[in-house]
Motif scaffolding. Sequence first.
Motif, PDB file in Angstrom:
ATOM      1  N   GLY A  35       0.786  -1.222   0.000  1.00 35.58           N
ATOM      2  CA  GLY A  35       0.000   0.000   0.000  1.00 35.58           C
ATOM      3  C   GLY A  35       0.816   1.268   0.000  1.00 35.58           C
ATOM      4  O   GLY A  35       0.268   2.360  -0.127  1.00 35.58           O
ATOM      5  N   LEU A  36       2.144   1.138   0.141  1.00 35.79           N
ATOM      6  CA  LEU A  36       3.014   2.313   0.147  1.00 35.79           C
ATOM      7  C   LEU A  36       3.872   2.408  -1.112  1.00 35.79           C
ATOM      8  O   LEU A  36       4.720   3.289  -1.213  1.00 35.79           O
ATOM      9  N   GLU A  37       3.656   1.497  -2.049  1.00 36.45           N
ATOM     10  CA  GLU A  37       4.497   1.499  -3.243  1.00 36.45           C
ATOM     11  C   GLU A  37       4.311   2.776  -4.063  1.00 36.45           C
ATOM     12  O   GLU A  37       5.249   3.289  -4.650  1.00 36.45           O
ATOM     13  N   ARG A  38       3.088   3.293  -4.096  1.00 36.76           N
ATOM     14  CA  ARG A  38       2.763   4.492  -4.881  1.00 36.76           C
ATOM     15  C   ARG A  38       2.317   5.587  -3.918  1.00 36.76           C
ATOM     16  O   ARG A  38       1.312   5.447  -3.231  1.00 36.76           O
ATOM     17  N   ARG A  39       3.068   6.697  -3.917  1.00 34.72           N
ATOM     18  CA  ARG A  39       2.800   7.770  -2.958  1.00 34.72           C
ATOM     19  C   ARG A  39       2.806   9.116  -3.672  1.00 34.72           C
ATOM     20  O   ARG A  39       3.244  10.117  -3.107  1.00 34.72           O
ATOM     21  N   HIS A  40       2.302   9.147  -4.907  1.00 36.00           N
ATOM     22  CA  HIS A  40       2.369  10.383  -5.682  1.00 36.00           C
ATOM     23  C   HIS A  40       1.762  11.560  -4.934  1.00 36.00           C
ATOM     24  O   HIS A  40       2.325  12.652  -4.925  1.00 36.00           O
ATOM     25  N   VAL A  41       0.599  11.344  -4.330  1.00 38.23           N
ATOM     26  CA  VAL A  41      -0.083  12.436  -3.632  1.00 38.23           C
ATOM     27  C   VAL A  41      -0.524  11.941  -2.258  1.00 38.23           C
ATOM     28  O   VAL A  41      -1.283  10.980  -2.148  1.00 38.23           O
ATOM     29  N   GLU A  42      -0.051  12.628  -1.235  1.00 38.28           N
ATOM     30  CA  GLU A  42      -0.441  12.331   0.135  1.00 38.28           C
ATOM     31  C   GLU A  42      -1.184  13.535   0.699  1.00 38.28           C
ATOM     32  O   GLU A  42      -0.716  14.671   0.565  1.00 38.28           O
ATOM     33  N   ILE A  43      -2.327  13.280   1.311  1.00 38.00           N
ATOM     34  CA  ILE A  43      -3.077  14.361   1.951  1.00 38.00           C
ATOM     35  C   ILE A  43      -2.807  14.315   3.447  1.00 38.00           C
ATOM     36  O   ILE A  43      -2.778  13.242   4.055  1.00 38.00           O
ATOM     37  N   THR A  44      -2.555  15.464   4.018  1.00 37.66           N
ATOM     38  CA  THR A  44      -2.262  15.547   5.445  1.00 37.66           C
ATOM     39  C   THR A  44      -3.446  16.180   6.159  1.00 37.66           C
ATOM     40  O   THR A  44      -4.166  17.000   5.589  1.00 37.66           O
ATOM     41  N   GLY A  45      -3.622  15.827   7.410  1.00 38.97           N
ATOM     42  CA  GLY A  45      -4.688  16.443   8.177  1.00 38.97           C
ATOM     43  C   GLY A  45      -4.881  15.787   9.519  1.00 38.97           C
ATOM     44  O   GLY A  45      -4.379  14.686   9.773  1.00 38.97           O
ATOM     45  N   PRO A  46      -5.604  16.471  10.405  1.00 37.71           N
ATOM     46  CA  PRO A  46      -5.845  15.949  11.751  1.00 37.71           C
ATOM     47  C   PRO A  46      -6.767  14.729  11.731  1.00 37.71           C
ATOM     48  O   PRO A  46      -7.336  14.380  10.692  1.00 37.71           O
ATOM     49  N   THR A  47      -6.934  14.122  12.895  1.00 38.93           N
ATOM     50  CA  THR A  47      -7.632  12.839  12.984  1.00 38.93           C
ATOM     51  C   THR A  47      -9.025  12.938  13.592  1.00 38.93           C
ATOM     52  O   THR A  47      -9.589  11.915  13.973  1.00 38.93           O
ATOM     53  N   ASP A  48      -9.592  14.142  13.677  1.00 40.12           N
ATOM     54  CA  ASP A  48     -10.986  14.215  14.120  1.00 40.12           C
ATOM     55  C   ASP A  48     -11.876  13.559  13.062  1.00 40.12           C
ATOM     56  O   ASP A  48     -11.484  13.455  11.891  1.00 40.12           O
ATOM     57  N   PRO A  49     -13.059  13.078  13.421  1.00 46.79           N
ATOM     58  CA  PRO A  49     -13.855  12.261  12.486  1.00 46.79           C
ATOM     59  C   PRO A  49     -14.137  12.930  11.144  1.00 46.79           C
ATOM     60  O   PRO A  49     -13.995  12.291  10.092  1.00 46.79           O
ATOM     61  N   LYS A  50     -14.549  14.194  11.154  1.00 51.22           N
ATOM     62  CA  LYS A  50     -14.886  14.864   9.898  1.00 51.22           C
ATOM     63  C   LYS A  50     -13.670  14.949   8.978  1.00 51.22           C
ATOM     64  O   LYS A  50     -13.747  14.589   7.789  1.00 51.22           O
ATOM     65  N   MET A  51     -12.542  15.410   9.505  1.00 53.87           N
ATOM     66  CA  MET A  51     -11.348  15.560   8.676  1.00 53.87           C
ATOM     67  C   MET A  51     -10.807  14.201   8.244  1.00 53.87           C
ATOM     68  O   MET A  51     -10.285  14.053   7.132  1.00 53.87           O
ATOM     69  N   ALA A  52     -10.933  13.210   9.108  1.00 53.53           N
ATOM     70  CA  ALA A  52     -10.487  11.863   8.745  1.00 53.53           C
ATOM     71  C   ALA A  52     -11.305  11.322   7.576  1.00 53.53           C
ATOM     72  O   ALA A  52     -10.756  10.758   6.618  1.00 53.53           O
ATOM     73  N   ILE A  53     -12.611  11.493   7.625  1.00 56.36           N
ATOM     74  CA  ILE A  53     -13.472  11.003   6.540  1.00 56.36           C
ATOM     75  C   ILE A  53     -13.157  11.745   5.243  1.00 56.36           C
ATOM     76  O   ILE A  53     -13.067  11.140   4.167  1.00 56.36           O
ATOM     77  N   ASN A  54     -13.006  13.064   5.334  1.00 52.78           N
ATOM     78  CA  ASN A  54     -12.669  13.825   4.125  1.00 52.78           C
ATOM     79  C   ASN A  54     -11.356  13.343   3.509  1.00 52.78           C
ATOM     80  O   ASN A  54     -11.234  13.232   2.278  1.00 52.78           O
ATOM     81  N   ALA A  55     -10.370  13.049   4.337  1.00 52.30           N
ATOM     82  CA  ALA A  55      -9.091  12.565   3.823  1.00 52.30           C
ATOM     83  C   ALA A  55      -9.234  11.183   3.207  1.00 52.30           C
ATOM     84  O   ALA A  55      -8.698  10.906   2.126  1.00 52.30           O
ATOM     85  N   LEU A  56      -9.972  10.307   3.874  1.00 49.74           N
ATOM     86  CA  LEU A  56     -10.140   8.940   3.368  1.00 49.74           C
ATOM     87  C   LEU A  56     -10.962   8.903   2.087  1.00 49.74           C
ATOM     88  O   LEU A  56     -10.797   7.996   1.263  1.00 49.74           O
ATOM     89  N   ASN A  57     -11.827   9.884   1.894  1.00 48.09           N
ATOM     90  CA  ASN A  57     -12.645   9.945   0.676  1.00 48.09           C
ATOM     91  C   ASN A  57     -12.004  10.786  -0.418  1.00 48.09           C
ATOM     92  O   ASN A  57     -12.604  10.992  -1.470  1.00 48.09           O
ATOM     93  N   SER A  58     -10.793  11.279  -0.198  1.00 53.83           N
ATOM     94  CA  SER A  58     -10.206  12.296  -1.076  1.00 53.83           C
ATOM     95  C   SER A  58      -9.656  11.746  -2.386  1.00 53.83           C
ATOM     96  O   SER A  58      -9.462  12.509  -3.331  1.00 53.83           O
ATOM     97  N   GLY A  59      -9.340  10.459  -2.430  1.00 55.32           N
ATOM     98  CA  GLY A  59      -8.708   9.906  -3.619  1.00 55.32           C
ATOM     99  C   GLY A  59      -7.201  10.004  -3.618  1.00 55.32           C
ATOM    100  O   GLY A  59      -6.551   9.642  -4.607  1.00 55.32           O
ATOM    101  N   ALA A  60      -6.611  10.483  -2.530  1.00 55.75           N
ATOM    102  CA  ALA A  60      -5.148  10.530  -2.417  1.00 55.75           C
ATOM    103  C   ALA A  60      -4.590   9.113  -2.312  1.00 55.75           C
ATOM    104  O   ALA A  60      -5.322   8.154  -2.026  1.00 55.75           O
ATOM    105  N   ASP A  61      -3.303   8.977  -2.519  1.00 61.24           N
ATOM    106  CA  ASP A  61      -2.650   7.675  -2.365  1.00 61.24           C
ATOM    107  C   ASP A  61      -2.432   7.332  -0.896  1.00 61.24           C
ATOM    108  O   ASP A  61      -2.491   6.166  -0.507  1.00 61.24           O
ATOM    109  N   VAL A  62      -2.151   8.359  -0.094  1.00 62.31           N
ATOM    110  CA  VAL A  62      -1.825   8.187   1.319  1.00 62.31           C
ATOM    111  C   VAL A  62      -2.518   9.269   2.121  1.00 62.31           C
ATOM    112  O   VAL A  62      -2.649  10.410   1.663  1.00 62.31           O
ATOM    113  N   TRP A  63      -2.987   8.900   3.324  1.00 65.71           N
ATOM    114  CA  TRP A  63      -3.442   9.898   4.288  1.00 65.71           C
ATOM    115  C   TRP A  63      -2.444   9.934   5.429  1.00 65.71           C
ATOM    116  O   TRP A  63      -2.232   8.929   6.103  1.00 65.71           O
ATOM    117  N   LEU A  64      -1.804  11.090   5.618  1.00 66.73           N
ATOM    118  CA  LEU A  64      -0.983  11.305   6.793  1.00 66.73           C
ATOM    119  C   LEU A  64      -1.920  11.684   7.931  1.00 66.73           C
ATOM    120  O   LEU A  64      -2.403  12.819   8.009  1.00 66.73           O
TER     121      LEU A  64
END
Length: 567
Positions: A105-134
Amino acid sequence: MTTTTLLTDPPTSTGDRPTAPPAPTSGTMTVTGPVRERYDEILTPEALAFVAALHERFVAPRHEILLARQHNRQRIADGMTPDFLPSTRAVREDRSWRAAGAGPGLERRHVEITGPTDPKMAINALNSGADVWLADQEDATSPTWTNVIGGQLSLLDAIRGRLEFTSPEGKSYRMTSPHLEDLPTIVMRPRGWHLCEKHLRFVDRAGVSASASASLVDFGLYFFHNTSTLLARGRGPYFYLPKLEGHLEARLWNDVFVFTQDYLNLPQGTVRATVLIETLPAAFEMEEILYELRDHCAGLNAGRWDYLFSVIKSFRTRGPRFVLPDRSAVSMTVPFMRAYTELLVSTCHRRGAHAIGGMSAFIPDRRDPEVSMRAEQQVRGDKRREVTDGFDGTWVAHPDLIAFAREEFAAVLGDRPHQIDRRRDDVHVTAAQLLDVASASPDGTTVTGAGLRANVSVGLRYIESWLRGVGAAAIDHLMEDAATAEISRSQVWQWIYTSTPTEDGAPITRERVEALLTEIAGSLPRPEGNRVDAAVDVFRQVALTEDFPTFLTIGAYTQHLVGSDVD
């Protein structure tokens, strides 16, 4: 070097959690913060026993590295010039060793989205289409007890595909898929070694108690609760390691990983870590950091904002030639920053590791097309430079920027997951190039009145946000976090110390900044629950006193977050 592989089958477990040995006999981890709804799912006896074991084993070496940091800072302040270490030359010159590299799951890291871990921001990051969520428990998270344990709950639910959230206004947020393989790979960033978690205390047999390390709390709770599920779903326990100042600190993290894998009966090499090179001392030890973590390391990241903060902090008393101009004028193309990023890429690729680019702070505004257009232009240019220079991936702070960053990386990489094979043997960076701070202002340092005002305004407004429990704040169309606030207040402190003039020739003095601070504070709105007055006090402590606090968050946390209403 020992060859390592990631575990493909989960370890023996009870439910989702590994079976852990009993708590250490020398003491226990005690919860002193309030235990709210569902906190018992995180603060289980077994998880606390594991965190206690981490504390018992690593409290002394942690104190040693913090003491070493103090000594090194003083040596630089006294005139010592940082350089590559003669004692580790053999590590740098040995071309045979390699880092472990990416896990599943870490082989491709073209775009990583960063953000805090509160529920709303976590869901937005997980739904973002990025390769990685920091998943950031560090600079983008204000470390209130609610955020620390609430963030762990968000991660617990996200990894099991059940995270959802309803806002006070009634808007619902859900993950687009319950399957981890359909979502960005999660890489969690714990807090740095310098921070404590005062709501968890280790009590020894004599009744003596001490605050737990925030790093070990964040790492330990996440690892203990989620590793089995991550491995069963084709991912792994992945971490970003912040604020390291050298290879001995990387060695400490490696010892933590080895201890943890033994404690939980996991094969060595299960963990993957990416180290943020965001301090000046670490820039001189990139290769050694990779070496110390070589069985667990996936790559390095160019943490540009903390790096600038570290440069200012290191040389704040060393005179005008180490004074930077307005923050907005210090781009990634100035020579000393370019030397830092080129060294990072060449070091990573020589050792088979990913080089991950930094954060462009510009963010779009869906209500203002002109602001969004400027953000797109800035981000495209930044990411085009990174991928052209050889970076394998990059960071963004907003979902709307992912497509632009992805297009820039695809234009160079196509379908390739990375460009590690691009060795950059043409790069030969010297210590003098890394230390050439004056190259940021070739015509002489220029600090403007507008730049001074911006630093005071951004620093004050960010601190006020942080004191309310919000660690990532959109201010003037830039995403500000603790790192950018540190730059703002550190520049103000240094400008006062060196009597740096603004463009009109007037020196920057404590009195001038105090008047500006009072003016800006008086202009801010004060809704119910605001922390403007407390933020003014914190800004004074970290920017206007004779002593220079090493991190603004240490004192602010103890004085204003622990035991407060927001906590």
